[in-house]
Design a protein around this motif. Sequence first.
Motif, short mmCIF file in Angstrom:
data_model
loop_
_atom_site.label_atom_id
_atom_site.label_comp_id
_atom_site.label_asym_id
_atom_site.label_seq_id
_atom_site.Cartn_x
_atom_site.Cartn_y
_atom_site.Cartn_z
N PRO A 171 0.80 -1.23 0.00
CA PRO A 171 0.00 0.00 0.00
C PRO A 171 0.84 1.29 0.00
CG PRO A 171 -0.72 -1.52 1.73
CD PRO A 171 0.62 -1.98 1.25
N ILE A 172 2.14 1.16 0.15
CA ILE A 172 2.98 2.35 0.16
C ILE A 172 3.39 2.62 -1.29
CG2 ILE A 172 4.93 3.50 1.25
CD1 ILE A 172 2.76 2.56 3.18
N ASN A 173 2.38 2.95 -2.10
CA ASN A 173 2.61 3.11 -3.54
C ASN A 173 2.09 4.45 -4.07
OD1 ASN A 173 -0.12 2.69 -3.33
ND2 ASN A 173 -0.24 1.16 -4.96
N GLY A 174 1.85 5.39 -3.16
CA GLY A 174 1.38 6.71 -3.60
C GLY A 174 -0.12 6.82 -3.75
N GLU A 175 -0.87 5.74 -3.45
CA GLU A 175 -2.32 5.77 -3.55
C GLU A 175 -2.94 5.68 -2.16
OE1 GLU A 175 -3.64 2.80 -6.32
OE2 GLU A 175 -2.58 3.72 -8.01
N LEU A 176 -4.25 5.91 -2.09
CA LEU A 176 -5.00 5.82 -0.84
C LEU A 176 -5.50 4.39 -0.66
CD1 LEU A 176 -6.64 7.01 1.58
CD2 LEU A 176 -8.37 7.69 -0.09
N HIS A 177 -5.40 3.87 0.56
CA HIS A 177 -5.84 2.51 0.85
C HIS A 177 -6.68 2.49 2.12
CE1 HIS A 177 -3.09 0.59 -2.12
NE2 HIS A 177 -2.38 1.68 -1.89
N VAL A 178 -7.79 1.75 2.08
CA VAL A 178 -8.69 1.64 3.22
C VAL A 178 -8.97 0.17 3.47
CG1 VAL A 178 -10.95 2.21 4.17
CG2 VAL A 178 -9.76 3.87 2.73
N ASP A 179 -8.86 -0.25 4.74
CA ASP A 179 -9.11 -1.64 5.12
C ASP A 179 -10.51 -1.77 5.68
OD1 ASP A 179 -8.58 -4.34 5.67
OD2 ASP A 179 -8.01 -3.87 7.72
N LEU A 180 -11.36 -2.60 5.06
CA LEU A 180 -12.70 -2.90 5.57
C LEU A 180 -12.66 -4.30 6.16
CD1 LEU A 180 -14.84 -1.68 2.55
CD2 LEU A 180 -14.38 -0.44 4.66
N ASP A 181 -12.42 -4.38 7.45
CA ASP A 181 -12.21 -5.70 8.03
C ASP A 181 -12.74 -5.75 9.46
OD1 ASP A 181 -11.25 -8.34 7.99
OD2 ASP A 181 -9.54 -7.69 6.79
N GLU A 182 -12.69 -6.97 10.05
CA GLU A 182 -13.13 -7.12 11.43
C GLU A 182 -12.16 -6.42 12.37
OE1 GLU A 182 -12.50 -9.70 9.42
OE2 GLU A 182 -14.06 -11.24 9.54
#
Length: 510
Positions: free
Chosen positions: A197-208
């Motif tokens: 995820p450290i690639n210049g984009e936004l990342h969101v985790d949808l998890d428990e």
Amino acid sequence: MKRCDVLIIGAGPTGLVLALWLSKLRIKVRILDKTAVPGTTSRALAVQARTLELYRQLDLADAIVQRGHTVPAANLWVKGEPVARLPFETIGKDLTPYSFLEMYPQDEHEQLLIERLEMFGVSVERETELKNFEEADGYLTAHLINAHGQEETCEARYLAGCDGARSTVRKTLNTGFPGGTYQQVFYVADVDAAGPPINGELHVDLDEADFLAIFPLADAGRGRARLIGTVRDERAEHAETLKFEDVSSRAMEHLKVQVLKVNWFSTYRVHHRVADHFRSGRTFLLGDAAHVHSPAGGQGMNTGIGDAINLAWKLAAVLKGNASDTLLESYETERIEFARRLVATTDRVFSFVTADGPIANIVRTRLAPLLLAKATSLAVVREFMFRTISQITLNYRGMPLSTGSAGDVHGGDRLPWAHDGDFDNFDTLSSLSWQVHVYGLASDPLVAWCTEHGIALHIFPWGPAPEAAGLARNAFYLLRPDTYVAIAELSSDPKVLERYFNARGIQPGP
């Protein structure tokens, strides 16, 4: 006693943008802040497309894009795998010149605004605090404590409270601030990290696991990122003593993130509140002093900047004698409605991504990824999401300064972007004045009226670009100084303009 036209309390982005716009229009301002120095932490990051469009008027957009980090896409993860990607650069490419999310840390953002403000001979007066104020005889008298601990008074025509969620201005007005506080505790950390995820984009985790979002910072190529996550269970009861090592590592493991160094860490609770009123007499509330909400979508700072720009041109018109005081009533009407909608929207998003319990986990980790993957494969859904997050759908339809419709454009809308190889209708939007746009042919009476009244008239060739943008051929569009459409009119009758300005007590001169 010192005097000014507008006394601004608070030198965050909202107060600085208000001071900068007013100074550019030669309005005398003072801007105060009780802190000794500007902020040194990144805090708010996201600069939305609509803010960059408005920043063209202050010659700020290019500088922020050059200095910040352009985020081309957002990614949603579940169970350690990416399940959906939203490519901003393709979704918004025909909607705005800024079809991306710009990351520009608030401390650098504020410093840029301070430097530009100083070019107008205005400096932030540090370690200066507002005690109280009263209004009488068409002026406000503010009682201050300066950096030397001495009391002084300042007489101002208007006062702007840009002093945050604990606003002294709002409390002095005794204005209600209804809402509440979310149960969850949040942490924020600026880190050096590695991983997919450290690639210049936004990342969101949808998890428990605890919610986690990863935002790239300006030097993302070197692994700099912002982590925003939730703290659950008994740890939340001791949020003020938490360290980075205490927050859950499960979400980071799911996203395959390795944190190498923590540069800044803090915990906080998120509030959702909107003031009962944004105006009382000669006093206005802006930014966090008027509304606070969850960080979902990166809307907070951008909304405060929108407040400042909405109010600035109206204050300038009244102070220059080009409009009656009634123009200022439209500030609350326009901005409080948007703030309430925003709080409701971010509340729903926030509740979804942070909801706990078996059912919530099933919805978020099983049903939502399937629905999101299918929905985001549709161009219309992707465009809707981009329009909403970027704030380009924000409009003032049906409000006192908005009238008419032509094509798909209504009075109160943001002017749609129309461009081809020969013209770009946003090139005219660096002006801080009223202007008229025509796409096709303008009637001689309309040309004569605009010339007589000192309003710039811009005539663009009709073709596929304005048609695709939803504009109407040969119609005219009156743009406010903040580039929102005041009138959308199919005819070329200048009497429509005459009636508009007369009914609202506005003279469109400089």
